[in-house]
Design an enzyme around this catalytic site. Structure first.
Site, PDB file in Angstrom:
ATOM      1  N   CYS A 268      -0.469   5.282 -11.991  1.00  0.00           N
ATOM      2  CA  CYS A 268      -0.679   4.524 -13.226  1.00  0.00           C
ATOM      3  C   CYS A 268      -0.855   5.385 -14.484  1.00  0.00           C
ATOM      4  CB  CYS A 268      -1.828   3.536 -13.070  1.00  0.00           C
ATOM      5  SG  CYS A 268      -3.162   4.004 -11.987  1.00  0.00           S
ATOM      6  N   ARG A 297      -3.863  11.612  -1.349  1.00  0.00           N
ATOM      7  CA  ARG A 297      -5.289  11.292  -1.349  1.00  0.00           C
ATOM      8  C   ARG A 297      -5.959  11.937  -0.145  1.00  0.00           C
ATOM      9  NH1 ARG A 297      -4.903   4.797  -2.805  1.00  0.00           N
ATOM     10  NH2 ARG A 297      -3.673   5.071  -4.715  1.00  0.00           N
ATOM     11  N   GLN A 315       3.947   4.862  -2.902  1.00  0.00           N
ATOM     12  CA  GLN A 315       3.612   3.498  -3.324  1.00  0.00           C
ATOM     13  C   GLN A 315       4.812   2.855  -4.011  1.00  0.00           C
ATOM     14  OE1 GLN A 315       0.073   4.431  -5.772  1.00  0.00           O
ATOM     15  NE2 GLN A 315      -1.054   3.109  -4.392  1.00  0.00           N
ATOM     16  N   ASP A 317       5.119   1.153  -6.666  1.00  0.00           N
ATOM     17  CA  ASP A 317       4.277   0.873  -7.825  1.00  0.00           C
ATOM     18  C   ASP A 317       5.081   0.259  -8.964  1.00  0.00           C
ATOM     19  OD1 ASP A 317       1.599   0.997  -8.359  1.00  0.00           O
ATOM     20  OD2 ASP A 317       1.503   3.173  -8.387  1.00  0.00           O
ATOM     21  N   HIS A 319       4.175  -1.279 -13.167  1.00  0.00           N
ATOM     22  CA  HIS A 319       3.201  -1.641 -14.197  1.00  0.00           C
ATOM     23  C   HIS A 319       3.901  -2.445 -15.277  1.00  0.00           C
ATOM     24  CE1 HIS A 319       1.252   1.822 -12.218  1.00  0.00           C
ATOM     25  NE2 HIS A 319       0.163   1.101 -12.423  1.00  0.00           N
ATOM     26  N   LYS A 399      -7.984  -9.771  -9.958  1.00  0.00           N
ATOM     27  CA  LYS A 399      -6.811  -9.402  -9.164  1.00  0.00           C
ATOM     28  C   LYS A 399      -6.472 -10.478  -8.147  1.00  0.00           C
ATOM     29  CE  LYS A 399      -9.331  -6.873  -5.542  1.00  0.00           C
ATOM     30  NZ  LYS A 399      -9.316  -5.677  -4.675  1.00  0.00           N
ATOM     31  N   HIS A 445      -1.182  -3.864 -12.967  1.00  0.00           N
ATOM     32  CA  HIS A 445      -0.765  -3.037 -11.833  1.00  0.00           C
ATOM     33  C   HIS A 445      -0.193  -3.977 -10.776  1.00  0.00           C
ATOM     34  CE1 HIS A 445      -3.405   0.425 -13.120  1.00  0.00           C
ATOM     35  NE2 HIS A 445      -4.068  -0.571 -13.657  1.00  0.00           N
TER      36      HIS A 445
END
Length: 499
Positions: A268, A297, A315, A317, A319, A399, A445
Site C-alpha cells: 500500500c 513478513r 498479494q 493487491d 487500491h 472493512k 484496500h
C-alpha cells in the site's frame, strides 16, 4: 482436561485453554514429554470425571484472594494471567470455577472467566477426542518457556464426532503439502530457508494461468496495472506507520550507501507513492490500481504451514482512490468482481462479515458514518447476507471480510475490502475539488485471493489435485503411433505450446 492432566501428573502447571474452531486446546508446563499413548490415558481420566457428573460452580473473589489461592497452588502462569486481568480491568470481577463442591474428594478449581455448562455429566464421554500434542511458547514468545499443548475436539453426539473425524481423513487426503509433492507443483526447501516457496514447472504454469486470468479481468473492469519495488528506505515505513506498529512482522533493515532500506511487508505505501507522484482533480477519480506484489513478513518457524503461512508471498493487491460519494459504487464494483473471480474457480458459497468503527479510531465521525453507510448499502444492493461485527473494524476504517466454502465444507478467509482514513492523512494525499480546494481522497484496500500462495493451496485442496481442464498443468498428451509422424507431433506441440 486440565483437571484430568493434574490428576495424572502432579507436577503439571496449567496456563491457558481456550476454545478454537472445531475444538479446544490447553497448554501445560509438564516435565514429562507427552505422547499419543499419554493422550489415551488423559482421555480415559476425563471420561471418569464426566461420569462423576460434578457440578461447575462459579465463585467471584477479590484479586487479593485469587492471588493468595494461586500462590498456594503454586501456579505461576495463572498468577501472570491474574495480573493481566487486573491491569486490563482493575475493577472487573475475578472468577474462579470449581468442578465439584469444595468438600468433594475430586474437587478441582481454575481461574476462569466462564461461563460453563451445568456439570461434567452434560458432556458425552463418547463424543470427544484428544487429537495431538504440540509445543508452544508461553504467550507465543520464543523467549519464554516451551509448553506442551494438547489439542482436542468435543461434540454433542458420537455421530457428530464420527462425521468430524471422517472430515479430517478427507482433509488429510487433500493436504496441499502432500499433493504438492506428489504432483510436483512446488517445494519449500529448508536449505534455502523456511517459508520460501519454489514453484516447479507444473505449479508455475497453473499460477501463470491464474495470474493471466486475474490481470485480464482487472483490465477489463477498469483497473490499471502497476509494479512497485521490493524494498524502500526506512523513512517510507516510518511515514506509513508500519515501522512503529508492524515492526515485529518486518525483517531487519539493510544498509545501502549509509542509508537504511527495508523489505516491503505491504504494497500500500508504494501505491500511495505512485499517487503522490501525480496531481489529481476530482474529475480524475476514482483511480483503481492493481498489482500482484510480492511482500515479505517475518513468521516464526513454528507458525509456518505449507503455502498457508509463509515468509514471502504475492498479494493480489489493489487500491482505489475515490471521492466520498463514490464509496458505495466502488464497493459494489469490488463485490461484483470478487464474485466474478471466485465463482470462476467454483467458489459460490460465502460467509460475509462487516466490521464497524472501534472505540479508538482515526478520522472524523462524519466520514466514518458515510463509509459504514456505503458498505452497508453496497452489501444490501448485492443481496448477500452478512454478519455485523460492531466495533470490530480497524482503527483506520471499516472493512468487509469474505470467506469461501470449499468442496468439503471448510471455510477459508480470502477476500478483504478495507477503507483507510489513515494513510491519506499520513502521506498528505490530496485532490482538487470543484471549488479549487484541496481535499483528502478515500483509500480502499482490496484483495480477492489474499495471496497467490495461500489461494493456490486452497485450490489444490478444493480439487484434491484434480484440477479442472483450464487450470490443469497437463491438458493433453500427444502419442505418436510411429516414428514417421514425429515431425508432425513436434509441429503440433510447438504450435500449441507446452501440452
Amino acid at each position: 482436561m486440565a483437571m484430568a492432566v493434574q490428576r495424572l501428573y502432579k507436577d503439571a502447571q496449567v496456563t491457558i485453554g481456550p476454545w478454537i474452531d472445531r475444538g479446544f486446546y490447553y497448554d501445560f508446563d509438564i516435565k514429562t514429554p507427552l505422547s499419543d499413548k499419554d493422550l489415551k490415558a488423559i482421555r480415559k481420566e476425563m471420561q471418569k470425571i464426566m461420569r462423576m457428573n460434578l457440578p461447575f460452580v462459579r465463585e467471584e473473589v477479590s484479586p487479593e484472594e485469587a492471588e493468595a489461592r494461586i500462590k498456594a497452588a503454586n501456579e505461576p502462569y495463572k498468577l501472570e494471567i491474574l495480573g493481566s486481568i487486573c491491569a486490563r480491568d482493575p475493577v472487573g470481577p475475578i472468577t474462579i470455577y470449581h468442578i465439584g463442591e469444595t468438600d468433594h474428594p475430586a474437587h478441582w478449581w481454575d481461574l476462569c472467566a466462564g461461563p460453563h455448562i451445568e456439570s461434567t455429566g452434560s458432556i458425552s464421554p463418547d463424543a470427544f477426542e484428544l487429537e495431538s500434542v504440540a509445543g508452544a511458547y508461553w504467550r507465543g514468545d520464543e523467549n519464554n518457556a516451551m509448553l506442551q499443548r494438547i489439542y482436542g475436539t468435543a461434540w454433542e453426539t458420537p455421530a457428530q464426532l464420527a462425521a468430524y473425524q471422517q472430515l479430517k481423513i478427507e482433509a488429510a487426503r487433500r493436504d496441499h503439502r502432500k499433493l504438492g509433492q506428489e504432483l510436483d507443483l512446488f517445494s519449500i526447501q529448508e536449505s534455502a530457508g523456511g517459508g520460501l516457496v519454489f514453484w516447479h514447472p507444473k505449479g508455475a504454469i497453473i499460477r501463470h494461468i491464474v495470474e493471466t486470468f486475474w490481470k485480464d479481468l482487472h483490465l477489463a473492469r477498469g483497473y490499471d496495472l502497476v509494479y512497485s519495488p521490493h524494498i524502500a528506505k526506512v523513512d517510507l515505513w516510518k511515514t506509513s506507520g508500519h515501522f512503529d506498529f508492524y515492526r515485529e512482522n518486518m525483517y531487519d533493515q539493510m544498509v545501502v550507501e549509509d542509508e537504511q532500506y527495508q523489505l516491503k511487508p505491504m504494497n500500500c505505501p508504494f501505491h500511495v507513492a505512485i499517487y503522490k507522484a501525480g496531481y489529481f482533480s476530482y474529475r480524475d477519480l476514482p483511480k483503481r490500481w492493481a498489482e500482484l506484489g510480492t511482500v515479505y513478513r517475518y513468521e516464526r518457524s513454528g507458525t509456518m504451514h505449507g503455502l498457508f503461512r509463509v515468509r514471502g508471498f504475492t498479494q493480489d493487491d489493489a487500491h482505489i482512490f475515490c471521492l466520498p460519494d463514490q464509496i458505495a459504487t466502488e464497493i459494489r464494483r469490488v463485490l461484483d468482481l470478487v464474485e466474478e473471480v471466485l465463482s470462476a474457480f467454483g467458489f459460490t458459497k460465502y460467509e460475509v462479515n462487516l466490521s464497524t468503527r472501534p472505540e479508538k479510531h482515526v478520522g472524523e465521525e462524519e466520514i466514518w458514518d458515510v463509509a459504514e453507510s456505503a458498505l452497508t448499502e453496497a452489501l444490501n444492493a448485492k443481496g448477500w447476507s452478512y454478519l455485523v461485527d460492531d466495533g470490530g473494524g480497524a482503527f483506520y476504517g471499516p472493512k468487509i471480510d469474505i470467506k469461501i466454502q470449499d468442496a468439503i465444507g471448510r471455510k477459508w478467509q480470502c477476500s478483504t475490502i478495507q477503507l483507510d482514513f489513515n494513510l491519506p492523512h499520513r502521506f498528505d494525499m490530496t485532490y482538487v475539488d470543484a471549488n479549487g480546494a484541496k481535499q483528502r481522497p478515500i483509500m480502499i484496500h482490496r484483495a480477492i485471493f489474499g495471496s497467490m500462495e495461500r489461494f493456490f493451496g486452497i485450490l489444490v485442496e478444493n480439487f484434491a489435485g484434480a484440477f479442472p481442464l483450464w487450470l490443469a498443468p497437463v491438458q493433453a498428451r500427444l502419442l505418436p503411433v510411429n516414428d514417421t509422424v514425429l515431425p508432425y507431433v513436434t509441429e503440433v506441440s510447438v504450435h500449441n505450446g507446452k501440452l
